[in-house]
Every structure is written in C-alpha cells, then in structure tokens.
Design a protein around this motif. Structure first.
Motif, PDB file in Angstrom:
ATOM      1  N   PRO B  16      81.886 105.646  37.542  1.00  0.00           N
ATOM      2  CA  PRO B  16      80.456 105.384  37.757  1.00  0.00           C
ATOM      3  C   PRO B  16      79.619 105.618  36.496  1.00  0.00           C
ATOM      4  O   PRO B  16      78.549 105.031  36.351  1.00  0.00           O
ATOM      5  CB  PRO B  16      80.083 106.388  38.859  1.00  0.00           C
ATOM      6  CG  PRO B  16      81.358 106.743  39.535  1.00  0.00           C
ATOM      7  CD  PRO B  16      82.425 106.655  38.472  1.00  0.00           C
ATOM      8  N   THR B  44      83.105 100.983  42.084  1.00  0.00           N
ATOM      9  CA  THR B  44      82.073 101.500  41.168  1.00  0.00           C
ATOM     10  C   THR B  44      82.310 101.044  39.720  1.00  0.00           C
ATOM     11  O   THR B  44      83.235 100.302  39.424  1.00  0.00           O
ATOM     12  CB  THR B  44      82.082 103.039  41.217  1.00  0.00           C
ATOM     13  OG1 THR B  44      83.433 103.475  41.060  1.00  0.00           O
ATOM     14  CG2 THR B  44      81.533 103.550  42.532  1.00  0.00           C
ATOM     15  N   GLU B  48      80.848  97.378  39.853  1.00  0.00           N
ATOM     16  CA  GLU B  48      79.525  97.426  40.480  1.00  0.00           C
ATOM     17  C   GLU B  48      78.458  96.813  39.560  1.00  0.00           C
ATOM     18  O   GLU B  48      77.620  96.025  40.000  1.00  0.00           O
ATOM     19  CB  GLU B  48      79.171  98.878  40.809  1.00  0.00           C
ATOM     20  CG  GLU B  48      77.875  99.017  41.588  1.00  0.00           C
ATOM     21  CD  GLU B  48      77.634 100.445  42.063  1.00  0.00           C
ATOM     22  OE1 GLU B  48      78.267 101.370  41.515  1.00  0.00           O
ATOM     23  OE2 GLU B  48      76.814 100.624  42.981  1.00  0.00           O
ATOM     24  N   VAL B  74      81.542  99.011  47.496  1.00  0.00           N
ATOM     25  CA  VAL B  74      80.417  99.676  46.834  1.00  0.00           C
ATOM     26  C   VAL B  74      79.533  98.634  46.159  1.00  0.00           C
ATOM     27  O   VAL B  74      78.323  98.665  46.281  1.00  0.00           O
ATOM     28  CB  VAL B  74      80.926 100.694  45.794  1.00  0.00           C
ATOM     29  CG1 VAL B  74      79.756 101.306  45.035  1.00  0.00           C
ATOM     30  CG2 VAL B  74      81.756 101.769  46.467  1.00  0.00           C
TER      31      VAL B  74
END
Lengths: 158, 158, 158, 158
Positions: B16, B44, B48, B74
């Motif tokens: 992330p 992530t 993402e 996600v």
C-alpha cells in the motif's frame, strides 16, 4: 467496493443449436437493463446468446473462458479472461457471481449448479437439471417457470 | 472478436505504500484514454493505483483476484473475477493480456514477467526486475525510462 | 500428517537436449535415497531426467502436469496429476513442495522460483537464474556450487 | 507411460460422521489390492476413510487438496498436492482419474460427477446422486448395488 455493480452468471449448454437461445438472449438483456454485469463462459450456445442480448442492450459482459488464449472467445464481451483452466473455469465463473441463472441442462451446467450450491450462491433455473441424493433433500435449483422470473429473482436475491 | 478492445495488464507490488503509485496511476489513465481495458490483480499498491487512474478517466477495469470471493477486491473495478487460485491468478491475469506493463519489483511481479515471457506476451518494464540465466541471454523485459513510454509501447505492441 | 514424507520439487528447463540432464538425474536419485517424494512437472528435459534418477533408485515420483490428460506425461511417475492449468501448474507444483531445487534457467523455471520466494518456500539453485530489482536486494535463490549440495540443503532445510 | 498404474478417484462427502465410511474403507482397500493408485480430495469423511483403507492395505494414495498448503491434508497419503484452487480441485482430481467411484451425495460430489461425465470419464456410483434434465436422458452415473461392484467396474472399465 460498495458501488460495484452486481454480477450475474448465465450458464447453459454450449450447443450452437441450443433450443434456449431466445431465453438466453432475454436473460442477457434483462441483466444489462438492470445495470448488472453479465458473466458467461464466453463460448457458443446459451453463452453466446446471453452475451448478444446483453450487448445489444448496452450492457457490460465478461467472458470467463476455458481456454488459454483470449482469442478463443466466441461470445461478444468487452472483458475476456483466459483462465486456461478447462472445465475448472466453471468454478471461477460461478464464484465470481452474486447469483447464477441456469438455462437448459448439459453436464457443464450441472457442474456449475453443484459448485454454486456448495458455495452458497443462489441458483435460479429455467428448464434445467433436477437431482436428488440420499443425503440432500430439496430442490437442486430454484426452478422458475419463465426466464424473466429467473432473472428477476437472481437480480433481487443475488 | 475482432472489435473487442485491447487488454493491458498492469502488474506491480501490492505494498500500500509503494513508491510507484503515481506511475501506476498514470498507466491506468493512459490505458483508459486509449480505450483499452485495464487488467490488474485487484488488490492494493500498484494494482489499486492503476485502477484508480483508469476509473478516474472513465475506463473499464477488470480485477483478477487471487481470492475466492469478489468482496476481497480492493481496487475499483467494474468486473471482478474471483479466481480462487492464489498465486496462480497471476498466470490467468497475464495470459488474458495483450501486453503487460510491469512496475516495480516484488516476487509476484517477477512471476508474472516470467510467465509472460514463457507465453510470448510482450512485457514493458518500469523500474522492475532484471534477470539473467546461463540459458537466457538478453533483457528480461523491455525496459522503459518512463511510464508513459512503457504504456505507449504496450498499447502499440500488445 | 506428521509421518508423511518430505516432498521436493525439481524444476528446470524442458528442453529434451538440456545440458543439465545428468545433474537432474543425480538430484532425483538423491531425493529418492533420502526417502522423499520427488515432484516434477512431468515433461521432458530436467523433469524427465530427475524422474528417471528417482525411479531407478526406487523412489516415489509425482508428475504435476500442465495438460488436462494424464496420458500427456513424459517422465516416469507413479502418480500423475493432470492439472489442466497450463503454466499455472507451476504454482501448484511449487506450493506442494517443502523445498525447490532449480536447475538451469528457462522462463518457466524463473516463474517457479518467483512463486516459491513469494510463498516463502526455500529454493536451492544450480546454474540457474540471478535477478535483481530496485525493491528486492539479496540473492534470488540459494546458489549452490554442486547439485549434491543443492539437494542436501533442500532435504535439510525444506 | 504404458506401465504406470491405474488411478481411481474415490469421491464422496467430507462429513466426518459420514454413513459411508465403511464403504469408503472397502473401496480404498480394493483399489490398493489391485495395485492402482487411489486419488482422493485428502480431507475428512469419505476421503479419509478411503485413504485409510488403501494405506492399511499397503496402497499408494495421492491427496489432491483444495487448500494452498500440504499441511492442510487430513487423510493419510504419501503424495499431497496443494492445488490451492478451492472447489476447482475437484476438476483436477477427476481429470487425473481413469475412473471415478462416487459414494454418497453432497454438492461437491455432484460437481465431480458432472465434470467426469462432461470429460467422458466413467463414474460408478454407490448411494449417490440421481439427476435428470430435459436435455440429458439416461443415468447420471452407473449405479452399483454394492461398493465392491462399483470398484470392480471402475478397475475394469477405467
């Protein structure tokens, strides 16, 4: 992903001369009109007819293919996933769906119904399999008298 | 399916806090602006960020998830495929793509690059793996100095 | 299953003319002599030579095949698993192993090394890939000077 | 691989309190005594009982697991394959078998029967599913009155 659209799988026989093409086309259209994503196996027969119905109504279609190359797709689809898993793609298709509409009845469809039941994903059937075992009473699928009813219940209950 | 849009996979680390979020966002945007479908692993990090970039530009995104439930997604995506295959989803992701853009370099990304090379799918890399073996001379990926160049070449060459 | 034997995967190029056939044969023999199960991809090259080495020593060999039919097996093996998953069988092979011995270096082998590293499964390499990325310092595999050393460490550390 | 042993899959419910444990144990024993490899899903219930029966008779058992870690195995087995594919492991199990013996009837078993029929692999059933569809007349499985008969036919016909 609270705002992602529902995903409804339409399963059924891959016979290009399937007697269920019109029902499949209606299913695809209704799913598209509801703003849901249509998932199919991407090949001929029920898969192709459902995809055509959805695409004609401006819907989003994803083909979850058994083959290892996206060029193996037959049904119209904006997204084509080449699982390369053969019959195991049925499992990927079903588990990606909020609900399954099963039309007609060949063995691949039966495997998809069985996996959906195992995973607790609702299955609405139109002219499809019935099955019984000593260990499982009750209906195999939620049998629906019309394809419209099957799709409506899949959209509501999935 | 001659009129189906191209599908470009963006692969990269799932951290992330990845340092490549901005590059991934640009990649997603450029793919969307070209009318291609963005494929990612749906989780992530790079996945993402690329998905966000594509969605913000109005693009179509499909998440090819490792998990067995679409709710595990996600990254924003209209289509979510629950492969349930764990790391093997990397293979499904790559083989569904016309070309791969690899950003950064964790082990999952390396597996995706390797599978793509095995399958003959072009890989354009940005700050990603280099590798050599006694048996394979030459570059592991088409290394690109900018993310814009990587995407342009993926769109052209995929 | 505390009493189940260790399972060691031997990965390597499938070229029937691989220069690593003798090393692979030794690896198979040593794994068999240690009472461990040999896992391979079941095809030609390193896979076949390792399987022959293990079988000649009376060992148990399982072929984890890419194809959808057990008759596609080439290497001798008592157990043949038809994953039907194509390149994704590499993931199934690796994750079933306590340790991986990687011999030589084609792209399939690289994908197996990468997946093993991702999953935390130890990889002992003989004349195989080296790789670096901006994000992953350190060796890709535990490089071993001899095949005997690679197998001994796989049996000990796996 | 002309000299490789036959592989017979025994499928059935995973309930640890299955009423079919004794039948499964007999099936495993008979398969082992015939020199064939027993394939199961490696978990509880019918899978575990069949594996115990085969192992007690000195047979070779391979567990084709749904999980991604071989330590998830429950049934005794010399070879443990961690497909990591969840319900899709049913497809890998079935397609690796020369014939399938289906005992009892939960949904996973139904999916295995359906896939076997789709793939043309013979299925011999003992107290298992019956199913009909508008499109598929005839028996779903070769129903057998005794487990001994089911195994004998699987060994002969597979």
């Amino acid at each position: 992903m609270t705002d992602a659209p529902k995903q409804i799988a339409v399963c059924g026989d891959g016979d290009p001369g399937t007697p269920h093409a019109e029902a499949a086309r209606i299913a695809g259209r209704l799913i598209a009109e509801a703003g849901a994503v249509l998932l199919t196996g991407g090949m001929t027969g029920v898969m192709e007819a459902a995809s055509e119905g959805a695409r004609a109504a401006g819907g989003l279609v994803a083909a979850v293919l058994p083959g290892s190359d996206v060029s193996s797709v037959v049904a119209p689809a904006q997204v084509r996933i080449a699982t390369g898993a053969g019959e195991a793609r049925n499992v990927i298709l079903v588990r990606s769906a909020d609900a399954v509409v099963a039309i007609g009845g060949a063995y691949g469809t039966l495997s998809e119904i069985a996996v959906a039941r195992k995973l607790g994903i609702p299955v609405f059937g139109y002219r499809t399999w019935k099955a019984t075992s000593p260990a499982r009473a009750g209906q195999l699928v939620e049998a629906c008298a019309t394809i419209e009813d099957a799709v409506a219940r899949a959209l509501a209950g999935g």
